[in-house]
Design a protein around this motif. Sequence first.
Motif, PDB file in Angstrom:
ATOM      1  N   UNK A   7      61.780 -34.419  34.793  1.00 60.81           N
ATOM      2  CA  UNK A   7      62.339 -35.607  35.444  1.00 60.81           C
ATOM      3  C   UNK A   7      63.632 -35.192  36.127  1.00 60.81           C
ATOM      4  N   UNK A   8      63.666 -35.319  37.448  1.00 59.75           N
ATOM      5  CA  UNK A   8      64.865 -34.985  38.219  1.00 59.75           C
ATOM      6  C   UNK A   8      65.617 -36.272  38.515  1.00 59.75           C
ATOM      7  N   UNK A   9      66.909 -36.301  38.150  1.00 60.95           N
ATOM      8  CA  UNK A   9      67.674 -37.529  38.284  1.00 60.95           C
ATOM      9  C   UNK A   9      69.012 -37.320  38.964  1.00 60.95           C
ATOM     10  N   UNK A  10      69.431 -38.341  39.708  1.00 57.77           N
ATOM     11  CA  UNK A  10      70.793 -38.402  40.237  1.00 57.77           C
ATOM     12  C   UNK A  10      71.436 -39.724  39.812  1.00 57.77           C
ATOM     13  N   UNK A  11      70.778 -40.416  38.876  1.00 61.98           N
ATOM     14  CA  UNK A  11      71.265 -41.690  38.333  1.00 61.98           C
ATOM     15  C   UNK A  11      71.270 -42.815  39.365  1.00 61.98           C
ATOM     16  N   UNK A  12      70.453 -42.696  40.400  1.00 64.27           N
ATOM     17  CA  UNK A  12      70.314 -43.757  41.402  1.00 64.27           C
ATOM     18  C   UNK A  12      69.385 -44.842  40.863  1.00 64.27           C
ATOM     19  N   UNK A  24      57.220 -43.288  29.968  1.00 61.68           N
ATOM     20  CA  UNK A  24      55.872 -43.794  29.674  1.00 61.68           C
ATOM     21  C   UNK A  24      54.850 -42.660  29.718  1.00 61.68           C
ATOM     22  N   UNK A  25      54.975 -41.790  30.700  1.00 61.68           N
ATOM     23  CA  UNK A  25      54.051 -40.659  30.831  1.00 61.68           C
ATOM     24  C   UNK A  25      54.187 -39.709  29.644  1.00 61.68           C
ATOM     25  N   UNK A  26      55.427 -39.422  29.255  1.00 59.54           N
ATOM     26  CA  UNK A  26      55.647 -38.530  28.108  1.00 59.54           C
ATOM     27  C   UNK A  26      55.124 -39.153  26.819  1.00 59.54           C
ATOM     28  N   UNK A  27      55.366 -40.437  26.640  1.00 62.20           N
ATOM     29  CA  UNK A  27      54.902 -41.109  25.424  1.00 62.20           C
ATOM     30  C   UNK A  27      53.379 -41.127  25.356  1.00 62.20           C
ATOM     31  N   UNK A  28      52.731 -41.334  26.482  1.00 64.79           N
ATOM     32  CA  UNK A  28      51.268 -41.440  26.473  1.00 64.79           C
ATOM     33  C   UNK A  28      50.577 -40.086  26.343  1.00 64.79           C
ATOM     34  N   UNK A  29      51.276 -39.007  26.676  1.00 67.06           N
ATOM     35  CA  UNK A  29      50.650 -37.687  26.619  1.00 67.06           C
ATOM     36  C   UNK A  29      51.216 -36.808  25.507  1.00 67.06           C
ATOM     37  N   UNK A  30      52.292 -37.254  24.868  1.00 71.06           N
ATOM     38  CA  UNK A  30      52.936 -36.441  23.846  1.00 71.06           C
ATOM     39  C   UNK A  30      53.709 -35.268  24.425  1.00 71.06           C
ATOM     40  N   UNK A  31      54.037 -35.349  25.712  1.00 71.55           N
ATOM     41  CA  UNK A  31      54.720 -34.251  26.398  1.00 71.55           C
ATOM     42  C   UNK A  31      56.206 -34.212  26.057  1.00 71.55           C
ATOM     43  N   UNK A  32      56.769 -33.037  26.239  1.00 75.10           N
ATOM     44  CA  UNK A  32      58.219 -32.863  26.164  1.00 75.10           C
ATOM     45  C   UNK A  32      58.791 -33.250  27.519  1.00 75.10           C
ATOM     46  N   UNK A  33      59.908 -33.959  27.504  1.00 69.17           N
ATOM     47  CA  UNK A  33      60.567 -34.358  28.735  1.00 69.17           C
ATOM     48  C   UNK A  33      61.752 -33.428  28.982  1.00 69.17           C
ATOM     49  N   UNK A  34      61.756 -32.793  30.137  1.00 64.77           N
ATOM     50  CA  UNK A  34      62.899 -31.990  30.580  1.00 64.77           C
ATOM     51  C   UNK A  34      63.584 -32.786  31.677  1.00 64.77           C
ATOM     52  N   UNK A  35      64.878 -32.985  31.528  1.00 64.74           N
ATOM     53  CA  UNK A  35      65.650 -33.756  32.501  1.00 64.74           C
ATOM     54  C   UNK A  35      66.600 -32.808  33.217  1.00 64.74           C
ATOM     55  N   UNK A  79      60.855 -39.466  22.094  1.00 67.55           N
ATOM     56  CA  UNK A  79      60.312 -38.393  22.938  1.00 67.55           C
ATOM     57  C   UNK A  79      61.232 -37.175  22.864  1.00 67.55           C
ATOM     58  N   UNK A  80      60.631 -36.007  22.637  1.00 66.96           N
ATOM     59  CA  UNK A  80      61.409 -34.780  22.643  1.00 66.96           C
ATOM     60  C   UNK A  80      61.966 -34.556  24.048  1.00 66.96           C
ATOM     61  N   UNK A  81      63.246 -34.234  24.127  1.00 64.76           N
ATOM     62  CA  UNK A  81      63.905 -34.122  25.427  1.00 64.76           C
ATOM     63  C   UNK A  81      64.877 -32.956  25.455  1.00 64.76           C
ATOM     64  N   UNK A  82      64.881 -32.275  26.585  1.00 61.95           N
ATOM     65  CA  UNK A  82      65.854 -31.220  26.847  1.00 61.95           C
ATOM     66  C   UNK A  82      66.514 -31.523  28.188  1.00 61.95           C
ATOM     67  N   UNK A 103      56.975 -26.681  33.878  1.00 65.90           N
ATOM     68  CA  UNK A 103      56.606 -28.086  34.066  1.00 65.90           C
ATOM     69  C   UNK A 103      55.185 -28.221  34.604  1.00 65.90           C
ATOM     70  N   UNK A 104      54.497 -29.238  34.087  1.00 64.07           N
ATOM     71  CA  UNK A 104      53.149 -29.558  34.547  1.00 64.07           C
ATOM     72  C   UNK A 104      53.159 -30.627  35.627  1.00 64.07           C
TER      73      UNK A 104
END
Length: 143
Positions: A7-12, A24-35, A79-82, A103-104
């Motif tokens: 997930x690429x963010x600029x806080x916009x 939602x995508x991470x929760x539904x797939x059990x994926x790790x979220x990298x921000x 959700x696991x997050x880095x 990243x997938x």
Amino acid sequence: MYGTILFATDDSDDAEAALDHALELAASTGATLHVVSVVETRTAYDNAIIDPEEVQANLRADAEAAVEHAAEAATEAGIECRTTVVEGPPYECVLEVIDEVGADVVVVGATGRSGFKRLVLGSTAEQLLETAPVPVVVIGGDR
């Protein structure tokens, strides 16, 4: 389906909507979220008026706040997050982070905080759509 979501963010505003989708995508797939948030190094300013080091420090603080906000939301959702903050041209940095974290898929807001907005997509989102080696999900934007 996805093991690692970037997930690429600029806080916009669009990034906030994209965060909801990434969670939602991470929760539904059990994926790790990298921000990732990128400190733009090509910012235009008048050196006689604004100290460039102060500008960079403020941009870094904004980027760190953006990834912290996303990490808190991920933690609340279980959700696991880095997180990562990098400096450089945004789309190039995001491409590098895609490779670094394996990243997938990438989730990004359609337009960012910069004053310049494209007709539909921000330039970073547009460049990612054209060059990313993985699917890019673009959320938000005026249609």
